[in-house]
Write a protein that holds these residues in place. Structure first.
Motif, short mmCIF file in Angstrom:
data_model
loop_
_atom_site.label_atom_id
_atom_site.label_comp_id
_atom_site.label_asym_id
_atom_site.label_seq_id
_atom_site.Cartn_x
_atom_site.Cartn_y
_atom_site.Cartn_z
N GLU A 102 54.51 51.17 54.81
CA GLU A 102 53.93 51.32 56.14
C GLU A 102 52.42 51.26 56.05
O GLU A 102 51.84 51.45 54.99
N MET A 103 51.82 50.96 57.18
CA MET A 103 50.38 50.80 57.26
C MET A 103 49.92 51.33 58.61
O MET A 103 50.63 51.18 59.60
N THR A 104 48.75 51.95 58.63
CA THR A 104 48.16 52.39 59.88
C THR A 104 46.90 51.57 60.13
O THR A 104 46.04 51.48 59.27
N ILE A 105 46.84 50.97 61.31
CA ILE A 105 45.65 50.22 61.69
C ILE A 105 44.93 51.00 62.79
O ILE A 105 45.54 51.81 63.49
N VAL A 106 43.65 50.75 62.91
CA VAL A 106 42.84 51.39 63.94
C VAL A 106 42.23 50.29 64.80
O VAL A 106 41.58 49.39 64.28
N MET A 107 42.47 50.37 66.08
CA MET A 107 41.83 49.46 67.03
C MET A 107 40.78 50.27 67.77
O MET A 107 41.12 51.13 68.58
N GLN A 108 39.51 50.01 67.45
CA GLN A 108 38.46 50.79 68.08
C GLN A 108 37.23 49.93 68.31
O GLN A 108 37.07 49.36 69.37
N HIS A 109 36.35 49.84 67.33
CA HIS A 109 35.07 49.16 67.54
C HIS A 109 35.15 47.64 67.36
O HIS A 109 34.54 46.90 68.10
N TRP A 110 35.89 47.20 66.35
CA TRP A 110 35.92 45.77 66.06
C TRP A 110 37.37 45.28 65.96
O TRP A 110 38.13 45.72 65.10
N TYR A 111 37.73 44.43 66.85
CA TYR A 111 39.00 43.70 66.80
C TYR A 111 38.77 42.45 67.62
O TYR A 111 37.87 42.38 68.45
N ARG A 112 39.58 41.44 67.36
CA ARG A 112 39.46 40.22 68.17
C ARG A 112 40.81 39.52 68.23
O ARG A 112 41.73 39.84 67.49
N ASP A 113 40.87 38.54 69.12
CA ASP A 113 42.07 37.71 69.28
C ASP A 113 43.34 38.52 69.56
O ASP A 113 44.41 38.18 69.07
N LEU A 114 43.22 39.58 70.36
CA LEU A 114 44.39 40.37 70.72
C LEU A 114 45.24 39.57 71.69
O LEU A 114 44.79 39.19 72.77
N GLU A 115 46.46 39.26 71.27
CA GLU A 115 47.42 38.55 72.11
C GLU A 115 48.70 39.37 72.18
O GLU A 115 49.23 39.79 71.16
N VAL A 116 49.19 39.57 73.38
CA VAL A 116 50.34 40.44 73.62
C VAL A 116 51.49 39.60 74.17
O VAL A 116 51.30 38.82 75.11
#
Length: 160
Positions: free
Chosen positions: A61-75
């Motif tokens: 398992e892995m935990t990611i953080v979406m906060q200051h820097w993210y890009r190309d978010l596609e849902v």
């Protein structure tokens, strides 16, 4: 028609729909205020797409953080893709909703925890726990983010 209503699966689908709606709004408008997300997911899920170096580092398992820097978010209806920075290296990820184990927004003390699936479409039956004991898990879990927030286990709503 089934002899019972499968509330467990209905709740799981509804909560994953909530995550989809939140991420879709973030994709359109960005993260408002101090909101940010800790998302823990099963790296062994067959539809997860991550770099080999990340799956080697996080084999379960892995935990990611979406906060200051993210890009190309596609849902999409099945999951989401996003590019995050790992050691100054942008890495694209695809995470299906079924792979998500926890979704936490510590800025508002909101969290969801999903029990692991034992078979496709079926969630494990609830395990009785003593008051105050955390629900048992089959795999190692990361420490909860600090704060007074509470993570809601959907299995606590099931009848035995």
């Amino acid at each position: 028609m089934s002899a019972t209503i499968d509330y467990g699966n209905l709740m799981h689908r509804a909560m994953r729909g909530l995550i989809q709606q939140v991420l879709n709004d973030v994709a359109l408008n960005g993260l408002p205020g101090q909101h940010h997300f800790f998302i823990t997911f099963d790296t062994m899920h067959p539809d997860v797409e991550i770099a080999d170096s990340l799956s080697d580092r996080y084999p379960e398992e892995m935990t990611i953080v979406m906060q200051h820097w993210y890009r190309d978010l596609e849902v999409t209806d099945e999951g989401f893709s996003v590019t995050l920075n790992f050691g100054d290296q942008p890495e694209p990820l695809y995470i299906p909703y079924d792979a998500i184990r926890t979704f936490v927004d510590p800025s508002v003390e909101f969290g969801l925890r999903f029990e692991t699936q034992e078979e496709a479409g079926e969630y494990p039956p609830p395990t009785p726990v003593e008051d105050g004991d955390p629900p048992p898990t089959r795999r190692r879990s990361k420490p909860k983010p600090k704060g007074d927030g509470e993570v809601v286990s959907l299995d606590s709503f099931r009848k035995t």
